[in-house]
Design a protein around this motif. Sequence first.
Motif, short mmCIF file in Angstrom:
data_model
loop_
_atom_site.label_atom_id
_atom_site.label_comp_id
_atom_site.label_asym_id
_atom_site.label_seq_id
_atom_site.Cartn_x
_atom_site.Cartn_y
_atom_site.Cartn_z
N LEU A 82 0.84 -1.21 0.00
CA LEU A 82 0.00 0.00 0.00
C LEU A 82 0.87 1.26 0.00
CD1 LEU A 82 -2.78 -1.03 2.56
CD2 LEU A 82 -2.95 -0.96 0.05
N LEU A 83 1.94 1.24 0.78
CA LEU A 83 2.87 2.35 0.82
C LEU A 83 3.47 2.59 -0.56
CD1 LEU A 83 4.46 4.34 2.69
CD2 LEU A 83 6.10 2.49 3.04
N GLY A 84 3.88 1.51 -1.22
CA GLY A 84 4.45 1.63 -2.56
C GLY A 84 3.45 2.20 -3.55
N VAL A 85 2.20 1.77 -3.46
CA VAL A 85 1.17 2.28 -4.37
C VAL A 85 0.94 3.78 -4.13
CG1 VAL A 85 -1.30 2.16 -4.93
CG2 VAL A 85 0.04 0.05 -4.73
N VAL A 86 0.84 4.17 -2.87
CA VAL A 86 0.65 5.60 -2.56
C VAL A 86 1.81 6.42 -3.11
CG1 VAL A 86 0.61 7.31 -0.68
CG2 VAL A 86 -0.82 5.26 -0.55
N HIS A 87 3.02 5.96 -2.90
CA HIS A 87 4.19 6.70 -3.40
C HIS A 87 4.18 6.79 -4.93
CE1 HIS A 87 5.70 7.30 0.51
NE2 HIS A 87 6.32 6.14 0.67
N GLN A 88 3.73 5.73 -5.60
CA GLN A 88 3.67 5.76 -7.06
C GLN A 88 2.61 6.76 -7.54
OE1 GLN A 88 5.90 4.07 -9.11
NE2 GLN A 88 6.84 3.58 -7.14
N VAL A 89 1.45 6.75 -6.89
CA VAL A 89 0.36 7.65 -7.28
C VAL A 89 0.75 9.11 -7.03
CG1 VAL A 89 -2.01 8.35 -6.70
CG2 VAL A 89 -1.45 5.93 -6.99
N LEU A 90 1.42 9.36 -5.92
CA LEU A 90 1.79 10.74 -5.56
C LEU A 90 3.24 11.07 -5.93
CD1 LEU A 90 0.02 10.88 -2.07
CD2 LEU A 90 -0.81 11.73 -4.29
#
Length: 153
Positions: A82-90
């Motif tokens: 989830l952390l990785g996804v958030v960082h990719q989106v932002l």
Amino acid sequence: MNSDRSAVRGGRRPGLPWWGVLGLAALGVPRAVAHDLDLVGPAVNAVLVFGPVAVWIAVAVLGRVPRPLLALLAVGAVYGVLLGVVHQVLWTQGLGGPPRLGGNLAGALDPTVEAALLRAAAFVSSVATGVLVGAVSGAIAWALARLLPRRSG
């Protein structure tokens, strides 16, 4: 014989339902968003960093999860994704623009390859961070659970 197979299968399960793993992992998402968008100061950030981990440990210990280390390792792994996804989106908002390689590698790669390489490294780093947080919090929960008296009955 079936009981033996279910015991082996159950031995690999984290001791939390999948929705519990996902729910606990999701508690860390607000910190990732707040950090990437620079929304909070150090005091609130500290609460957002340590609060979810404290909840993970409390759920594992007070809920008497049978395998707290494995359970929180699973929570940490999902949190890392989830952390990785958030960082990719932002990605661009969090970094103020796309990052670039520096030093001897500056300009050495095609920009598309460079971006893909940096994004992949950031995602792997996020998952590794989540797994490490899960392992440490799981070890703490395991140790605390060992201190609790056994339930009678």
